[in-house]
Design an enzyme around this catalytic site. Structure first.
Site, PDB file in Angstrom:
ATOM      1  N   TYR A  12       7.521 -56.842  32.710  1.00  0.00           N
ATOM      2  CA  TYR A  12       7.746 -58.063  31.932  1.00  0.00           C
ATOM      3  C   TYR A  12       7.074 -59.252  32.601  1.00  0.00           C
ATOM      4  O   TYR A  12       6.495 -60.108  31.933  1.00  0.00           O
ATOM      5  CB  TYR A  12       9.251 -58.341  31.766  1.00  0.00           C
ATOM      6  CG  TYR A  12       9.500 -59.457  30.771  1.00  0.00           C
ATOM      7  CD1 TYR A  12       9.673 -59.173  29.416  1.00  0.00           C
ATOM      8  CD2 TYR A  12       9.513 -60.792  31.178  1.00  0.00           C
ATOM      9  CE1 TYR A  12       9.858 -60.178  28.495  1.00  0.00           C
ATOM     10  CE2 TYR A  12       9.697 -61.808  30.257  1.00  0.00           C
ATOM     11  CZ  TYR A  12       9.863 -61.505  28.920  1.00  0.00           C
ATOM     12  OH  TYR A  12      10.037 -62.508  28.007  1.00  0.00           O
ATOM     13  N   PHE A  72     -12.451 -74.776  11.185  1.00  0.00           N
ATOM     14  CA  PHE A  72     -12.131 -73.372  10.972  1.00  0.00           C
ATOM     15  C   PHE A  72     -10.712 -73.334  10.417  1.00  0.00           C
ATOM     16  O   PHE A  72      -9.873 -74.152  10.776  1.00  0.00           O
ATOM     17  CB  PHE A  72     -12.260 -72.517  12.246  1.00  0.00           C
ATOM     18  CG  PHE A  72     -11.979 -71.075  11.929  1.00  0.00           C
ATOM     19  CD1 PHE A  72     -12.877 -70.358  11.159  1.00  0.00           C
ATOM     20  CD2 PHE A  72     -10.789 -70.469  12.302  1.00  0.00           C
ATOM     21  CE1 PHE A  72     -12.594 -69.042  10.776  1.00  0.00           C
ATOM     22  CE2 PHE A  72     -10.512 -69.161  11.931  1.00  0.00           C
ATOM     23  CZ  PHE A  72     -11.413 -68.442  11.167  1.00  0.00           C
ATOM     24  N   THR A  73     -10.468 -72.358   9.539  1.00  0.00           N
ATOM     25  CA  THR A  73      -9.207 -72.317   8.771  1.00  0.00           C
ATOM     26  C   THR A  73      -7.955 -72.455   9.642  1.00  0.00           C
ATOM     27  O   THR A  73      -7.175 -73.400   9.472  1.00  0.00           O
ATOM     28  CB  THR A  73      -9.155 -71.000   7.982  1.00  0.00           C
ATOM     29  OG1 THR A  73      -9.364 -69.910   8.887  1.00  0.00           O
ATOM     30  CG2 THR A  73     -10.240 -70.971   6.905  1.00  0.00           C
ATOM     31  N   ASP A  96     -13.539 -74.117  21.376  1.00  0.00           N
ATOM     32  CA  ASP A  96     -13.149 -72.839  20.777  1.00  0.00           C
ATOM     33  C   ASP A  96     -14.203 -71.843  21.240  1.00  0.00           C
ATOM     34  O   ASP A  96     -15.330 -71.820  20.747  1.00  0.00           O
ATOM     35  CB  ASP A  96     -13.122 -72.953  19.247  1.00  0.00           C
ATOM     36  CG  ASP A  96     -12.699 -71.649  18.572  1.00  0.00           C
ATOM     37  OD1 ASP A  96     -12.839 -70.587  19.208  1.00  0.00           O
ATOM     38  OD2 ASP A  96     -12.257 -71.699  17.416  1.00  0.00           O
ATOM     39  N   LYS A 145     -12.869 -61.184  19.173  1.00  0.00           N
ATOM     40  CA  LYS A 145     -14.291 -61.239  18.832  1.00  0.00           C
ATOM     41  C   LYS A 145     -15.116 -60.868  20.077  1.00  0.00           C
ATOM     42  O   LYS A 145     -15.245 -59.705  20.391  1.00  0.00           O
ATOM     43  CB  LYS A 145     -14.669 -62.625  18.302  1.00  0.00           C
ATOM     44  CG  LYS A 145     -14.231 -62.874  16.853  1.00  0.00           C
ATOM     45  CD  LYS A 145     -12.792 -63.209  16.731  1.00  0.00           C
ATOM     46  CE  LYS A 145     -12.428 -63.805  15.394  1.00  0.00           C
ATOM     47  NZ  LYS A 145     -10.991 -64.084  15.306  1.00  0.00           N
ATOM     48  N   ARG A 203     -15.949 -67.367   1.877  1.00  0.00           N
ATOM     49  CA  ARG A 203     -15.914 -68.514   2.782  1.00  0.00           C
ATOM     50  C   ARG A 203     -16.441 -69.705   1.987  1.00  0.00           C
ATOM     51  O   ARG A 203     -17.543 -70.172   2.172  1.00  0.00           O
ATOM     52  CB  ARG A 203     -16.786 -68.289   4.030  1.00  0.00           C
ATOM     53  CG  ARG A 203     -16.273 -67.233   4.978  1.00  0.00           C
ATOM     54  CD  ARG A 203     -15.265 -67.678   6.026  1.00  0.00           C
ATOM     55  NE  ARG A 203     -13.883 -67.785   5.597  1.00  0.00           N
ATOM     56  CZ  ARG A 203     -12.838 -67.573   6.392  1.00  0.00           C
ATOM     57  NH1 ARG A 203     -13.007 -67.162   7.626  1.00  0.00           N
ATOM     58  NH2 ARG A 203     -11.617 -67.766   5.979  1.00  0.00           N
ATOM     59  N   PHE A 241      -6.577 -68.165   1.207  1.00  0.00           N
ATOM     60  CA  PHE A 241      -7.572 -67.113   1.015  1.00  0.00           C
ATOM     61  C   PHE A 241      -7.059 -65.730   1.405  1.00  0.00           C
ATOM     62  O   PHE A 241      -7.528 -64.729   0.890  1.00  0.00           O
ATOM     63  CB  PHE A 241      -8.861 -67.433   1.795  1.00  0.00           C
ATOM     64  CG  PHE A 241      -8.653 -67.594   3.267  1.00  0.00           C
ATOM     65  CD1 PHE A 241      -8.233 -68.806   3.786  1.00  0.00           C
ATOM     66  CD2 PHE A 241      -8.846 -66.537   4.136  1.00  0.00           C
ATOM     67  CE1 PHE A 241      -8.006 -68.961   5.148  1.00  0.00           C
ATOM     68  CE2 PHE A 241      -8.639 -66.680   5.504  1.00  0.00           C
ATOM     69  CZ  PHE A 241      -8.208 -67.899   6.004  1.00  0.00           C
TER      70      PHE A 241
HETATM   71  N1  F0G Z   1     -11.458 -69.645  15.982  1.00  0.00           N
HETATM   72  C1  F0G Z   1     -12.462 -69.055  15.328  1.00  0.00           C
HETATM   73  C2  F0G Z   1     -13.832 -69.658  15.377  1.00  0.00           C
HETATM   74  C3  F0G Z   1     -12.217 -67.892  14.590  1.00  0.00           C
HETATM   75  O1  F0G Z   1     -13.227 -67.319  13.928  1.00  0.00           O
HETATM   76  C4  F0G Z   1     -10.911 -67.354  14.555  1.00  0.00           C
HETATM   77  C5  F0G Z   1     -10.616 -66.160  13.774  1.00  0.00           C
HETATM   78  C6  F0G Z   1      -9.901 -68.003  15.260  1.00  0.00           C
HETATM   79  C7  F0G Z   1     -10.219 -69.152  15.968  1.00  0.00           C
HETATM   80  C8  F0G Z   1      -8.484 -67.528  15.237  1.00  0.00           C
HETATM   81  O2  F0G Z   1      -8.341 -66.395  16.017  1.00  0.00           O
HETATM   82  O3  F0G Z   1      -7.777 -64.581  14.387  1.00  0.00           O
HETATM   83  O4  F0G Z   1      -7.433 -64.294  16.839  1.00  0.00           O
HETATM   84  O5  F0G Z   1      -5.959 -65.788  15.543  1.00  0.00           O
HETATM   85  N2  F0G Z   1     -11.410 -65.695  12.940  1.00  0.00           N
HETATM   86  C9  F0G Z   1     -11.255 -64.458  12.183  1.00  0.00           C
HETATM   87  C10 F0G Z   1     -12.422 -64.346  11.215  1.00  0.00           C
HETATM   88  C11 F0G Z   1      -9.931 -64.278  11.546  1.00  0.00           C
HETATM   89  O6  F0G Z   1     -12.380 -63.408  10.398  1.00  0.00           O
HETATM   90  O7  F0G Z   1     -13.353 -65.137  11.281  1.00  0.00           O
HETATM   91  P1  F0G Z   1      -7.330 -65.205  15.666  1.00  0.00           P
END
Ligand code: F0G
Length: 470
Positions: A85, A137-138, A228, A271, A395, A462
């Site tokens: 843990y 970014f979303t 990021d 990624k 997108r 989305f």
């Molecule tokens: N920042 C970027 C630039 C991303 O592309 C993503 C995720 C995140 C943050 C968030 O990270 O998914 O690990 O919580 N992108 C994925 C995509 C979901 O399909 O582009 P996460």
């Protein structure tokens, strides 16, 4: 169009070919479906590729997130998981890897990128403060808004133009940023939110020159700069390929230099790090670290696991080392470029220059007769699935969501369908099949109509929205 004289990648570049720096040890069978099965599946999914079952998908280009193939070394590392843990040995391996390759002092692991976004937003933003960034970014923007921040796009104008050939379309427009500092007062700016290879712009990189100038500008106004780092290795590769003075610098060196101009970073390890789950947040300021280390306990788990199993941290620590090798990143980005070159040769409208992780088809030019309010990029993803079982994603207007103040649809200039390439998973032959299917859908474009949204969830619509053909 449709004609393509076959050339190997080496021939195209006027040199001998290179190949992936790995061979395949284990395979996962793919299943082809019939057109009738796909028609049923996409209707059931409300014309949203996120709602398809992966068993109904042939080549899955939904995302490059968590979809990488791990190496034998990473799988071996999984067996060395120390599932304590507290104080797991794997946490210290991860900490060492982040310090060695990204250069930040203090590390907080999180279950994935958005866990880290949540923490930095909660700790770094006061209600009503501005958060300037290089395109949204979303999940990043939503966490900033939920913390009371006001996201402001300060990316260069070229980023919004799918045909601009600017080599660093991820750059921040320094004048726009300074104007914001002056107009609002730097004390009303939480921090600058800088992303490597900007996802929503088409995987477009930021130059070293730009991040250096940003550092200088932020210092002049006393504003923090956070990165990021999700696809920063890809960004470093583009710097090596495109920026004066970096042509013979290893990607790992470029990565560390870039990070050195920032105060900290958040990361989706799913990624660049070649793992299926994991993320982190790292900063250089001890006081902020203390706050983050305390917050992570509330939302993710103890500060030495942050929602991850020990084995996941080990796989990520090993993945970091693999990801910064020049051979690896050249093959990764090279595969994306290969698909991009095929589509460019066939005159399919895609975002140029081709980015690091995906091909973004320009749905505005693909379906000029479908208005943005009828979701052309969403429909293109559905049509591609219908043609061949290939899964892509929207997108554009659906991803952009609604303005929190007016409640109206945001209308981004970019209306794109993303074909995202997982790392070390598909072969060049898969890329050929993908290109041919896009070409087929393009030939049928005049017969395609738009969509109507029939269900809209409140957050990140989305992922779960449903549609019907018009
Ligand atoms: N920042 C970027 C630039 C991303 O592309 C993503 C995720 C995140 C943050 C968030 O990270 O998914 O690990 O919580 N992108 C994925 C995509 C979901 O399909 O582009 P996460």
């Amino acid at each position: 169009m449709g004609e393509h004289k076959f050339k190997t990648m080496g021939e195209q570049a006027g040199r001998r070919s290179w190949a992936e720096p790995w061979k395949i040890k284990m395979v996962e069978p793919l299943r082809m479906t019939t057109r009738a099965e796909r028609e049923h599946a996409i209707r059931e999914a409300g014309y949203n590729t996120f709602l398809l079952r992966s068993a109904d998908v042939y080549i899955d280009l939904l995302t490059d997130s968590g979809t990488s193939a791990m190496s034998d070394r990473q799988w071996a590392g999984m067996m060395l998981g120390d599932e304590a843990y507290a104080g797991s040995v794997n946490f210290y391996h991860l900490e060492e890897a982040v310090q060695a390759f990204y250069g930040y002092k203090y590390l907080v692991p999180t279950h994935q990128g958005r866990g880290a976004e949540h923490l930095i937003s909660q700790a770094g933003i006061k209600k009503g403060q501005y958060v300037p960034g290089n395109m949204y970014f979303t999940t990043t923007r939503l966490h900033q808004e939920m913390a009371g921040g006001i996201f402001t796009d300060v990316i260069i104008d070229e980023a919004h133009d799918p045909q601009s050939l600017h080599p660093f379309k991820g750059n921040i427009d320094l004048q726009k940023l300074e104007d914001l500092f002056r107009a609002k007062g730097p004390e009303n700016v939480a921090y600058v939110s800088l992303a490597g290879t900007v996802n929503m712009a088409g995987g477009q990189p930021v130059s070293m020159e730009n991040v250096k100038a940003l550092r200088e500008l932020c210092d002049r106004y006393g504003v923090k700069l956070y990165l990021d780092a999700t696809r920063m290795v890809e960004n470093a590769y583009f710097i090596q390929q495109r920026e004066d003075g970096y042509g013979s610098t290893p990607v790992a060196t470029i990565l560390k230099e870039f990070c050195s101009y920032t105060d900290g970073a958040w990361m989706s390890g799913k990624k660049d790090h070649l793992v299926n789950i994991g993320g982190w947040l790292a900063v250089n300021d001890w006081n902020l670290f203390e706050e983050l280390r305390n917050l992570v306990v509330v939302y993710e788990g103890l500060h030495t696991y942050g929602g991850l199993a020990g084995r996941d941290m080990e796989a990520m620590a090993i993945g970091i080392r693999e990801s910064v090798s020049d051979d690896h990143i050249r093959a990764r980005v090279g595969q994306v470029q290969y698909l991009g070159q095929l589509l460019t040769d066939w005159e399919i409208p895609i975002v140029q220059p081709v980015g690091g992780h995906a091909i973004f088809v320009d749905a505005r030019r693909f379906y000029p007769h479908i208005p943005q309010d009828e979701f052309p990029a969403q429909m293109l993803a559905a049509q591609l699935y219908l043609d061949s079982g290939i899964r892509s994603m929207e997108r554009g207007i659906v991803s952009a969501g609604r303005d929190p103040l007016t409640g109206e649809h945001r209308h981004p200039r970019l209306e794109l369908t993303r074909l995202t390439i997982p790392r070390r998973v598909y072969t060049e032959a898969h890329m050929d099949v993908v290109a041919e299917s896009i070409n087929e859908v393009y030939k049928e474009r005049k017969n395609t109509r738009g969509l109507k949204m029939i269900y809209e969830p409140h957050y990140l619509r989305f992922f779960q929205a449903r549609f019907e053909p018009l």
